[in-house]
Design an enzyme around this catalytic site. Structure first.
Site, PDB file in Angstrom:
ATOM      1  N   LYS A  84       0.855  -1.200   0.000  1.00 59.34           N
ATOM      2  CA  LYS A  84       0.000   0.000   0.000  1.00 59.34           C
ATOM      3  C   LYS A  84       0.882   1.238   0.000  1.00 59.34           C
ATOM      4  CE  LYS A  84      -4.003   1.947   2.513  1.00 59.34           C
ATOM      5  NZ  LYS A  84      -4.905   1.792   3.680  1.00 59.34           N
ATOM      6  N   SER A 159      -9.864   1.819   2.666  1.00 57.71           N
ATOM      7  CA  SER A 159      -9.009   2.592   1.800  1.00 57.71           C
ATOM      8  C   SER A 159      -7.954   1.747   1.072  1.00 57.71           C
ATOM      9  CB  SER A 159      -8.282   3.664   2.612  1.00 57.71           C
ATOM     10  OG  SER A 159      -7.427   3.071   3.567  1.00 57.71           O
ATOM     11  N   SER A 183     -10.069  -0.405   6.924  1.00 61.52           N
ATOM     12  CA  SER A 183      -9.499  -0.327   5.570  1.00 61.52           C
ATOM     13  C   SER A 183      -8.829  -1.582   5.054  1.00 61.52           C
ATOM     14  CB  SER A 183      -8.497   0.814   5.498  1.00 61.52           C
ATOM     15  OG  SER A 183      -9.194   2.005   5.315  1.00 61.52           O
TER      16      SER A 183
HETATM   17  N1  GLN Z   1     -13.333   4.261   6.036  1.00 62.11           N
HETATM   18  C1  GLN Z   1     -12.678   4.704   7.207  1.00 62.11           C
HETATM   19  C2  GLN Z   1     -12.279   6.156   7.069  1.00 62.11           C
HETATM   20  O1  GLN Z   1     -12.533   6.712   6.041  1.00 62.11           O
HETATM   21  C3  GLN Z   1     -11.505   3.830   7.529  1.00 62.11           C
HETATM   22  C4  GLN Z   1     -10.254   4.216   6.851  1.00 62.11           C
HETATM   23  C5  GLN Z   1      -9.082   3.349   7.232  1.00 62.11           C
HETATM   24  O2  GLN Z   1      -9.231   2.342   7.908  1.00 62.11           O
HETATM   25  N2  GLN Z   1      -7.915   3.793   6.826  1.00 62.11           N
HETATM   26  O3  GLN Z   1     -11.714   6.724   7.954  1.00 62.11           O
END
Ligand code: GLN
Length: 491
Positions: A84, A159, A183
């Site tokens: 990532k 994400s 995410s």
């Molecule tokens: N969807 C969540 C957010 O937008 C989680 C994001 C994540 O785990 N990096 O914060």
């Protein structure tokens, strides 16, 4: 395996092919690089051809030297992986999918990545994500969205969308993601792969670009639970350079996949708050079928309550944005972050900041503003501190539940992957999608998503397993048995 000559499911199978000389690490790496270049999914932001081929050649000579794969020292020898793009690698661009870091090249490698490399992994490149990992659909990337690997008009989840889609589409064998509020687990569920978020502190955060430091955790994506376990084992273990790293040795969770769980002693908690309205019928049916499977093996299903679940999304979106506003303050165009054209002509310092910070995308700006407000004098008691207090209540729910059960099982998300653009104009609906994943981050629990079915359109559904802190082994052994014993099908 559409793009490759030989279909492999596990690292063990790849190693056997290396040993029987059906395939060499260099050939495999070349196949993945070619597939990644051809792909239209938008999963990669940077490919590291030279580095990957160099690592593959090194793997090849080790296999020649030993006449086999020296697994004890190199458990990931020759395995092509994607990383990532919020994890830094020495000399490689790390963008966080943001214009702000478009040309940023880090001077060191994240501990988790260097541990993979030391174990023999080949790093193919850097994977797309929501900008600074803020989002649940991968539509917030400044470099374009990632598409769902089997349904290209849909999102892969976020994400870590690039990390999940690339494993499913065979653009890498396994990958790394980060999970701050879901995410890893959400895109794993949407794409039909395994995604694991370890206990907070289990894997070093050194070299993970910070979003919300009290919640961020690195974890693996793989096609199987045993491979995810192996990757986690390799990355785990204390890192003196991360003060939140757990002072414990390496995990050996892979070994737990070799023995069946003692079903009659397994108590599975089913939280009533996770089965209320809003669950898509196919999701509800798949989860129910999965729970029935556990019961059939001899596990006891225990109805439990996590009464503060209803506050989790609100708490998260105060804590995470507050930490983000502080963490992202460093991108001012002076030490970190790009200086956009015209900033030399800035009238004063504020004008300079305005110009450089305009490089953030709309979601990142929204969160910085919300977080700055929640931390500002006169409001921090009412928002940030209050949220921290309620967070304690959520932790308390789990502490209490884990006195009665060994695992908690439920859905990862209320629905399957949605259409690109469907939720992007409505941040609140997008935030509500994190309802089942956020609590594990607030409480620092290990949790994973393992495929448990598909809906009418063939979109994958993930089963969410959570365990008490440090109980990764329990999670892995149950998920592994489920993966091998449960019959996947449309419901
Ligand atoms: N969807 C969540 C957010 O937008 C989680 C994001 C994540 O785990 N990096 O914060």
């Amino acid at each position: 395996m559409p793009n490759h000559s030989i279909p492999f499911r596990t690292i063990q199978e790849v190693h056997s092919a290396f040993e029987s000389q059906k395939l060499s690490p260099v050939e495999l790496t070349q196949e993945y690089l070619a597939a990644a270049k051809k792909s239209q999914l938008g999963a990669y932001l940077t490919l590291c051809d030279d580095l990957a081929l160099q690592q593959a050649r090194a793997a090849e000579s080790l296999i020649q030297k030993f006449g086999r794969v020296p697994r004890e020292e190199y458990p990931l020898l020759g395995i092509p992986m994607g990383i990532k793009d919020n994890l830094v690698m020495d000399g490689v661009r790390t963008t966080c999918a943001s214009k702000m870091l478009e040309n940023y090249v880090a001077p060191y490698t994240a501990t988790c990545v260097s541990r993979l490399e030391k174990a023999g992994a080949v790093t193919l490149g850097k994977l797309n994500l929501d900008e600074f990992a803020m989002g649940g659909s991968n539509e917030n990337s400044a470099f374009g969205p990632v598409r769902h690997p089997t349904h290209p008009d849909r999102v892969p989840g976020g994400s870590s969308g690039g990390s999940a889609a690339s494993v499913k589409a065979d653009l890498c064998f396994a990958s790394l993601g980060s999970d701050t509020g879901g995410s890893i687990r959400l895109p794993a569920s949407y794409c039909g792969v395994v995604g694991l978020k370890p206990t907070y502190g289990r894997i070093s955060r050194l070299g993970l670009v910070a979003f919300a430091s009290s919640l961020d955790q690195v974890g693996p994506f793989a096609k199987t639970v045993e491979d995810a376990a192996l990757l986690m084992d390799v990355m785990s273990g204390h890192d003196p350079q991360d003060s939140t790293s757990i002072p414990q040795g390496r995990l050996n969770s892979f070994a737990t996949t070799r023995t069946a769980p003692s079903w009659s002693q397994l108590r599975v908690g089913v939280p009533k708050e996770y089965f209320v309205g809003g669950l898509a019928p196919a999701v509800e049916r798949s989860i129910q079928n999965s729970l029935n499977w556990f019961q059939k093996q001899g596990a006891e299903l225990v109805p439990i309550s996590l009464p503060h679940t209803q506050y989790a999304v609100s708490v998260y979106y105060v804590v995470a944005v507050s930490e983000a506003s502080s963490n992202l303050a460093r991108y001012d165009g002076i030490r970190f972050g790009m200086r956009p054209a015209g900033s030399e002509q800035a009238k004063d310092l504020n004008d300079f900041y305005r110009k450089s910070r305009s490089l953030f995308g709309p979601e990142v700006k929204r969160r910085i503003i919300l977080g700055t407000f929640a931390l500002s004098s006169g409001y921090s008691e009412a928002y940030f501190h209050r949220a921290c207090q309620v967070r304690r209540k959520i932790v308390g729910d789990f502490t209490e539940a884990f006195t009665k059960v060994d695992l908690i099982i439920g859905p990862v998300a209320p629905t399957t992957a949605f259409k690109l653009g469907e939720k992007s104009s409505d941040p609140l609906t997008m935030y509500l999608n994190d309802i089942f994943t956020i609590p594990a981050n607030l409480a620092g629990l290990p949790a994973l998503s393992v495929p448990c079915g598909a809906d009418e359109e063939g979109l994958p559904i993930g089963l969410h397993l959570m365990a008490a802190p440090f109980q990764e082994d329990r999670l892995i052994s149950a998920a592994h048995a489920f993966q091998n014993g449960f019959e996947l099908g449309k419901v």
